[in-house]
Design an enzyme around this catalytic site. Structure first.
Site, PDB file in Angstrom:
ATOM      1  N   GLY A  11       0.992  -1.768   0.484  1.00 32.09           N
ATOM      2  CA  GLY A  11       0.401  -0.448  -0.074  1.00 32.09           C
ATOM      3  C   GLY A  11       1.104   1.150  -0.012  1.00 32.09           C
ATOM      4  N   ARG A  15      -1.286   8.090   4.894  1.00 30.03           N
ATOM      5  CA  ARG A  15      -1.326   8.896   6.248  1.00 30.03           C
ATOM      6  C   ARG A  15      -0.428   9.558   6.653  1.00 30.03           C
ATOM      7  NH1 ARG A  15      -6.197   5.458   7.282  1.00 30.03           N
ATOM      8  NH2 ARG A  15      -5.268   3.529   5.872  1.00 30.03           N
ATOM      9  N   ASP A 110       0.973  -4.235   8.005  1.00 30.21           N
ATOM     10  CA  ASP A 110       1.028  -3.037   9.283  1.00 30.21           C
ATOM     11  C   ASP A 110       0.544  -3.010  10.238  1.00 30.21           C
ATOM     12  OD1 ASP A 110      -1.346  -2.998   8.989  1.00 30.21           O
ATOM     13  OD2 ASP A 110      -1.930  -1.168   7.560  1.00 30.21           O
ATOM     14  N   GLU A 162     -16.442  -2.467   4.520  1.00 29.83           N
ATOM     15  CA  GLU A 162     -16.017  -2.339   5.060  1.00 29.83           C
ATOM     16  C   GLU A 162     -16.645  -0.197   5.415  1.00 29.83           C
ATOM     17  OE1 GLU A 162     -12.279  -1.503   4.551  1.00 29.83           O
ATOM     18  OE2 GLU A 162     -13.110  -3.701   4.745  1.00 29.83           O
ATOM     19  N   ASN A 394      46.119   8.506  13.074  1.00 27.24           N
ATOM     20  CA  ASN A 394      46.320   6.958  12.298  1.00 27.24           C
ATOM     21  C   ASN A 394      45.825   7.477  10.634  1.00 27.24           C
ATOM     22  OD1 ASN A 394      43.740   7.916  13.012  1.00 27.24           O
ATOM     23  ND2 ASN A 394      42.697   6.232  12.339  1.00 27.24           N
TER      24      ASN A 394
HETATM   25  C1  UD1 Z   1      -8.139  -2.836   6.185  1.00 32.22           C
HETATM   26  C2  UD1 Z   1      -9.511  -3.830   5.496  1.00 32.22           C
HETATM   27  C3  UD1 Z   1     -10.682  -3.537   6.925  1.00 32.22           C
HETATM   28  C4  UD1 Z   1     -10.208  -3.400   8.340  1.00 32.22           C
HETATM   29  C5  UD1 Z   1      -8.350  -3.157   8.774  1.00 32.22           C
HETATM   30  C6  UD1 Z   1      -8.018  -2.833   9.929  1.00 32.22           C
HETATM   31  C7  UD1 Z   1      -9.695  -4.105   3.317  1.00 32.22           C
HETATM   32  C8  UD1 Z   1     -10.636  -4.050   2.165  1.00 32.22           C
HETATM   33  N1  UD1 Z   1     -10.278  -3.543   4.580  1.00 32.22           N
HETATM   34  O1  UD1 Z   1      -8.786  -1.597   6.053  1.00 32.22           O
HETATM   35  O2  UD1 Z   1     -12.151  -4.288   6.717  1.00 32.22           O
HETATM   36  O3  UD1 Z   1     -10.375  -3.609   9.895  1.00 32.22           O
HETATM   37  O4  UD1 Z   1      -7.534  -3.333   7.539  1.00 32.22           O
HETATM   38  O5  UD1 Z   1      -6.504  -2.578  10.162  1.00 32.22           O
HETATM   39  O6  UD1 Z   1      -9.235  -5.060   3.664  1.00 32.22           O
HETATM   40  N2  UD1 Z   1      -2.385  -3.359   0.675  1.00 32.22           N
HETATM   41  C9  UD1 Z   1      -2.153  -4.259  -0.253  1.00 32.22           C
HETATM   42  N3  UD1 Z   1      -2.652  -3.710  -1.898  1.00 32.22           N
HETATM   43  C10 UD1 Z   1      -3.524  -3.342  -2.040  1.00 32.22           C
HETATM   44  C11 UD1 Z   1      -3.915  -2.543  -0.648  1.00 32.22           C
HETATM   45  C12 UD1 Z   1      -3.463  -2.408   0.957  1.00 32.22           C
HETATM   46  O7  UD1 Z   1      -0.448  -4.303  -0.252  1.00 32.22           O
HETATM   47  O8  UD1 Z   1      -3.484  -2.778  -3.016  1.00 32.22           O
HETATM   48  C13 UD1 Z   1      -1.897  -3.788   1.878  1.00 32.22           C
HETATM   49  C14 UD1 Z   1      -1.659  -2.393   2.725  1.00 32.22           C
HETATM   50  O9  UD1 Z   1       0.119  -2.000   2.643  1.00 32.22           O
HETATM   51  C15 UD1 Z   1      -1.574  -2.923   4.690  1.00 32.22           C
HETATM   52  C16 UD1 Z   1      -2.715  -3.653   4.079  1.00 32.22           C
HETATM   53  O10 UD1 Z   1      -2.625  -4.133   2.663  1.00 32.22           O
HETATM   54  O11 UD1 Z   1      -0.570  -3.312   4.709  1.00 32.22           O
HETATM   55  C17 UD1 Z   1      -4.440  -3.522   4.830  1.00 32.22           C
HETATM   56  O12 UD1 Z   1      -4.442  -2.166   3.406  1.00 32.22           O
HETATM   57  P1  UD1 Z   1      -5.179  -0.397   3.876  1.00 32.22           P
HETATM   58  O13 UD1 Z   1      -4.557   0.418   3.259  1.00 32.22           O
HETATM   59  O14 UD1 Z   1      -3.937  -0.379   5.418  1.00 32.22           O
HETATM   60  O15 UD1 Z   1      -6.630  -1.370   4.726  1.00 32.22           O
HETATM   61  P2  UD1 Z   1      -7.853  -0.471   5.970  1.00 32.22           P
HETATM   62  O16 UD1 Z   1      -8.472   0.533   5.111  1.00 32.22           O
HETATM   63  O17 UD1 Z   1      -6.604  -0.203   7.196  1.00 32.22           O
HETATM   64 CA    CA Z   2      -3.736  -0.608   7.799  1.00 31.27          CA
END
Ligand code: UD1
Ligand code: CA
Length: 469
Positions: A11, A15, A110, A162, A394
């Protein structure tokens, strides 16, 4: 039970307001994604796949430099070039590795506080439930931003919606949240990923959409509630990074204290993931132990000390000092304000005193460098005494040269040893000498102009000044 772990780390991390990928931001001494990988490994993952995208090279480079210990599952990488959502990320992995078999654990890169026990329990529970998917859930104080788990009257999971796609009523009433950690049955995961659409508020392919897809196909879906909500705290901004770091710091310090390490104030001690500290060692405030640092028993470390990749024996004191890539054997004293770096090694009972810098040097048993010295590129024997203010010269502006000092040498204060140079054992060097030639063993060497004495000269001088008034 063997399983594959997929860590989603592609991702953008907008933020975080950073030039670095989110998952590379550090909790203590390790990036977010490393903690997730470690939890997966410790839970028994037989394959660990990290999905990289944004800042992929930085993530890969980090793991390339991290030594994999014996028997540890290596990290594999799959690149998600376009970030189209968490469901898309898992699809990219499926296509890259040619399908899934056996249990597949998916977690976000994360959530570094997740414990291996919790992951292992999730994997076991999915198996016991014969579920297509078991989702790890939580009930945080503030549900904002999290996907909400929808349950039917029997308490069965029917969907995850979501936050942005929830109605205001759902946002207010649905308290069970998705932690973004799931265990899937591999082949059912592989077979259903293509059914995920992107008709939602963010236009993304959401992995949690699989829940309602499974439910509609009559596949069992389960839920496993995380023991503590803090375990699944996600880091999306730097305030959350600090919050998570505080939890990790307390967790590590608590374990250390239970194992016999004292801390005057645990909130002021930061110990990294791979550090070990022996019994009866006291860690004073403002002490940071990072990297591959090991500290023995009965030591006092700190206050105000930083040890990175340092090896400390038993019974040592390190007072207001910095040790980087260096080792001290038993009963060595450092500081106040010593700086050891560049593979310096102090043997048993040696001392690096106050305002002393040692670089790439070996200080023999019982030898002392007590005050205001720089010793670089030097091999020193046993029971040597280096007088205050003495320095190894040195560096000539281009080359680094070596100084060799034999056993039982006494170097007078303010001596410059211009390298390359050797001082033989038992030799004596007079104070304030500039040593440019080798000193034979057992010799006295002195380099200093004659001292002049003019009797009564000063008295006459003071008299003359008085007459001028
Ligand atoms: C996600 C979940 C949500 C959950 C929350 C918990 C989804 C759609 N939503 O939301 O239900 O409550 O985590 O923390 O999954 N990532 C990728 N590729 C992508 C998109 C994201 O690798 O295309 C990775 C990001 O780097 C991250 C993780 O997936 O480590 C989660 O993505 P993030 O955008 O943080 O999702 P949240 O909005 O937190
Ligand atoms: Ca997240």
């Amino acid at each position: 039970m063997p399983f594959t772990a997929i860590v989603l780390a592609a991702g953008e991390g907008t933020r975080m307001k950073s030039r670095h990928p989110k998952v590379m931001h550090k909790v203590l001494d390790k990036p977010l994604v490393w903690w997730c990988v470690r939890a997966a490994r410790k839970a028994g993952a037989t394959r660990v796949i990290v999905v990289v995208g944004n800042g992929a090279d930085e993530v890969r480079d980090f793991f390339a430099q991290e030594p994999t210990s014996e028997g540890e599952t290596p990290v594999e990488f799959v690149e998600q070039a376009e970030r189209l959502g968490t469901g898309h990320a898992v699809r990219v992995v499926r296509d890259a590795i040619g399908g899934f078999s056996g249990p597949v654990l998916v977690m976000a890169g994360d959530t570094p506080l997740i414990k291996p026990e919790t992951l292992a329990a999730l994997v076991e529970e999915r198996k016991a439930q014969h579920a297509a998917c078991t989702v790890l859930t939580m009930t945080p104080d503030d549900c904002t931003g999290y996907g909400r788990v929808v349950l039917d009257e029997q308490g069965q999971v029917t969907a995850i919606i979501e936050h942005k796609d929830c109605t205001p009523e759902q946002q207010a009433t649905l308290k069970e949240c998705n932690s973004a950690t799931y265990c899937f049955c591999g082949h059912r995961l592989a077979d259903n990923l293509d059914k995920i659409g992107n008709d939602n508020a963010q236009g993304e392919y959401y992995l949690p959409d699989l829940i309602k897809i499974f439910v509609s196909e009559g596949e069992p879906v389960g839920m496993h509630h995380a023991p503590e909500a803090s375990e699944v705290l996600g880091v999306n901004n730097r305030a959350q990074l600090a919050e998570v770091t505080k939890v990790m710091q307390r967790r590590i310090n608590h374990e250390l204290m239970l194992s016999g390490v004292s801390m005057l104030d645990p909130d002021q001690v930061w110990v990294g993931a791979d550090v070990t500290v022996g019994e009866d060692t006291v860690l004073m405030p403002q002490t940071i132990l990072f990297g591959r640092t090991t500290v023995g028993t009965d030591c006092t470390i700190g206050p105000n000390s930083r040890l990175t990749n340092a090896t400390v024996g038993n019974g040592c004191t390190v007072d207001e000092s910095i040790l980087v890539d260096s080792a001290i054997d038993d009963d060595v004293n450092c500081g106040p304000r010593a700086y050891l770096r560049g593979h310096t090694h102090l043997l048993k009972g040696a001392k690096a005193g106050t305002h002393v810098e040692l670089k790439n040097s070996v200080v023999g048993e019982g030898s002392k460098v007590p005050h205001l010295s720089y010793i670089g590129d030097c091999t020193m024997g046993a029971n040597v005494n280096i007088g205050g203010g003495s320095i190894t010269c040195n560096y000539d502006g281009k080359h680094k040269s070596h100084t060799t000092i034999g056993d039982h040498v006494f170097v007078g204060s303010d001596t410059m040893m211009v390298a390359p140079v050797t001082i033989g054992e038992n030799a004596l060097v007079g104070a304030s000498s500039c040593i440019t030639h080798d000193v034979p063993a057992g010799a006295l060497s002195l380099e200093r102009s004659q001292q002049i004495i003019k009797e009564d000269w000063a008295n006459r001088y003071w008299e003359r000044l008085k007459e001028e008034d």
